[in-house]
Design an enzyme around this catalytic site. Sequence first.
Site, mmCIF file in Angstrom:
data_model
loop_
_atom_site.group_PDB
_atom_site.id
_atom_site.type_symbol
_atom_site.label_atom_id
_atom_site.label_comp_id
_atom_site.label_asym_id
_atom_site.label_seq_id
_atom_site.Cartn_x
_atom_site.Cartn_y
_atom_site.Cartn_z
ATOM 1 N N ASP A 36 0.837 -1.198 0.000
ATOM 2 C CA ASP A 36 0.000 0.000 0.000
ATOM 3 C C ASP A 36 0.872 1.249 0.000
ATOM 4 O OD1 ASP A 36 0.528 0.810 2.754
ATOM 5 O OD2 ASP A 36 -0.831 -0.772 3.383
ATOM 6 N N LYS A 37 0.254 2.361 -0.268
ATOM 7 C CA LYS A 37 0.954 3.643 -0.400
ATOM 8 C C LYS A 37 1.790 3.966 0.834
ATOM 9 C CE LYS A 37 -0.604 8.182 -0.143
ATOM 10 N NZ LYS A 37 -1.607 9.190 -0.336
#
Length: 178
Positions: A36-37
């Site tokens: 994820d980011k």
Amino acid sequence: MYKPFGVLSQFTGEVGQRTLSEFSLPPNVYAVGRLDKDSEGLLLLTDDGPFKHRLLNPKSHHRKTYWVQVEGIPSREELNVLQRGVVIKGYRTKSCSVKMLKNTPDLPLRYPPVRFRKTVPTSWIEVILTEGKNRQVRRMTASIGYPTLRLVRTKIENLSFEKLQPGEWRFIRRTEIL
């Protein structure tokens, strides 16, 4: 590739979002899985569809190793709860390997840095999973009361990021992974 914090594990995104397109990667490669980011570390990229499918197949049970900085200092009993599996979003995670890291890992600095609070200690744990649900490690540590502050995937099976800096990548051979 060492995927930096704040970068999506894809080549397109909304206006203003950082993506893999800003790095000089070979043409026609795609991410094998996701980070994820807000996570960083080892991200595999390939142009080999069957190989990608084999690595992503849940039946393959590939080990993924994460170093996780958490707010607070979990007890051995709390780490055992993670190891046995916890319920997140109605799903019981599979058993995994969890241990406290004795020393702060030697990692590149992150920008922006993790928040620092004088009155709340942090610690690092190592989690080795054979599954990979969306934001699983973050949800697991939160379920026992220890929010994740920094999450770094360090290995997939036998492959590590070998001291790459965020945004750097190198070519590998399949034999380095499996």
